[in-house]
Design an enzyme around this catalytic site. Structure first.
Site, PDB file in Angstrom:
ATOM      1  N   GLY A  50       1.139  -0.859  -0.044  1.00  0.00           N
ATOM      2  CA  GLY A  50      -0.300  -0.050  -0.557  1.00  0.00           C
ATOM      3  C   GLY A  50       0.867   1.058  -0.150  1.00  0.00           C
ATOM      4  N   ASP A 165       1.384  -3.209  10.855  1.00  0.00           N
ATOM      5  CA  ASP A 165       1.761  -4.148   9.998  1.00  0.00           C
ATOM      6  C   ASP A 165       1.540  -6.099   9.715  1.00  0.00           C
ATOM      7  OD1 ASP A 165      -0.223  -4.753   7.498  1.00  0.00           O
ATOM      8  OD2 ASP A 165       0.594  -3.583   5.963  1.00  0.00           O
TER       9      ASP A 165
END
Length: 360
Positions: A50, A165
């Site tokens: 991302g 993450d």
């Protein structure tokens, strides 16, 4: 605090790589990195994320590195943030963390240069073309090393770094199949005067704690939750968001909880593993640690240092009551939660059961 200032390493030298004083990042030229990646060709692309894509690069001296192209705007604020983050992360040295070698801020894109891991990421060995390669000992080492790396980020580095993450694609494997946590592009610092940050979502649904995914509340316990999900994936060889055809519409975390309640831990084990390769008690221990990490309340989840202690322990700690885990549906962002415990005991008992472990 001046994070770029040199400082002497603490006493736990065994967990840190490098010399006695930590150095800042190397500044690379954009044209050299463009050439080293063959103009960021698809053939050299190692992965996508991302916050940017990662490419394999061969430098002029023959050294192979990984170059992360950050997908962020180059505003004055972004540049300041980039420079501060690079200064900080270049001082992170641990055997279970990917080393940031340098950066490039003088070009059309912001670039980070990391050490290269030829074995790529853990997800390839659990769900991809290399599925079935890892034996139980290797998986156990990966579970332990990942916990140790996160404990360093949270409690042993001179500032607390929350990864945000943690997932199998962000855990790389070195030549000895030891884990190296990657992608600190999503990491932010936790202010000392706050128990959590309220921030925009920057994780991966299916791995992310519900208080962060739904409310933007960030603390170290977000990483603890994600770690618990990763442990279940390592044990089972099943993706967290995958619904197996032989189950009744259950995601991995739901399946693991039901098997735990029924004392059927062994049914969760990856079918590619040799049954003679592991002990039933070891499987039970891993599953219970994972479920301990994914409890609904962040306060009930152990710290990563406590998890390292648990993984090293051989005592009888396994009968502690756990609250049912929470799962956020990756497609619909629904929370699947139940406030029950495995033994009918109160959640305060679960808190007490964790608090006895030393944080250091």
């Amino acid at each position: 605090m001046n994070i770029s200032k040199k400082f002497t390493l603490p006493s736990f030298l065994g967990d840190i790589l490098g010399a006695t004083e930590l150095q800042g990042p190397v500044n690379y030229k954009y044209k050299d990195l463009k050439s080293a990646t063959a103009n960021f060709s698809d053939a050299n692309k190692l992965g996508e994320g991302g916050f940017g894509d990662v490419y394999k690069a061969t430098l002029n001296n023959g050294k192979t590195v990984a170059v992360k192209k950050l997908a962020i705007l180059q505003s004055d604020r972004a540049m300041t943030s980039f420079e501060n983050e690079v200064k900080l992360i270049s001082n992170v040295h641990h055997r279970n963390l990917i080393r940031l070698l340098g950066c490039c801020s003088k070009g059309p894109e912001l670039l980070l240069i990391y050490e290269y891991m030829a074995n790529n990421s853990l997800d390839k060995f659990l769900f991809g073309e290399k599925r079935g390669f890892l034996n139980w000992k290797q998986r156990n080492d990966i579970i332990f090393g990942t916990a140790r790396g996160l404990a360093y980020l949270h409690e042993e580095f001179h500032v607390c770094i929350i990864h945000r993450d943690i997932k199998t694609s962000n855990i790389l494997l070195d030549d000895g199949f030891q884990p190296r946590i990657a992608d600190f592009g999503l990491a932010r610092l936790l202010p000392e005067d706050q128990t959590h940050l309220s921030t925009r979502f920057a994780g991966t649904l299916g791995y992310t704690a519900p208080e962060y995914a739904l409310h933007g509340q960030l603390s170290e316990k977000v990483d603890t939750y994600s770690y618990g999900v990763v442990v279940l994936e390592i044990v089972s060889g099943q993706k967290s968001c995958e619904i197996k055809s032989d189950t009744t519409g259950e995601f991995l975390l739901e399946k693991a909880w039901k098997l735990y309640e029924n004392g059927q831990h062994l049914e969760l084990v990856d079918e590619t593993l040799d049954p003679n390769d592991y002990e039933a008690e070891d499987v039970k221990k891993m599953v219970e640690i994972a479920l301990m990490c994914t409890q609904s309340s962040p306060a009930l989840r152990p710290t990563m240092t406590e998890i390292v202690v648990l993984l090293k322990s051989t005592g009888s700690w396994v009968n502690r009551p756990l609250t049912r885990p929470v799962f956020v549906d990756s497609d619909h962002k629904r929370v699947r939660v139940d406030t029950s415990t495995s033994t009918g005991s109160s959640s305060s008992n679960a808190t007490a059961s964790i608090s006895q472990f030393s944080g250091r």
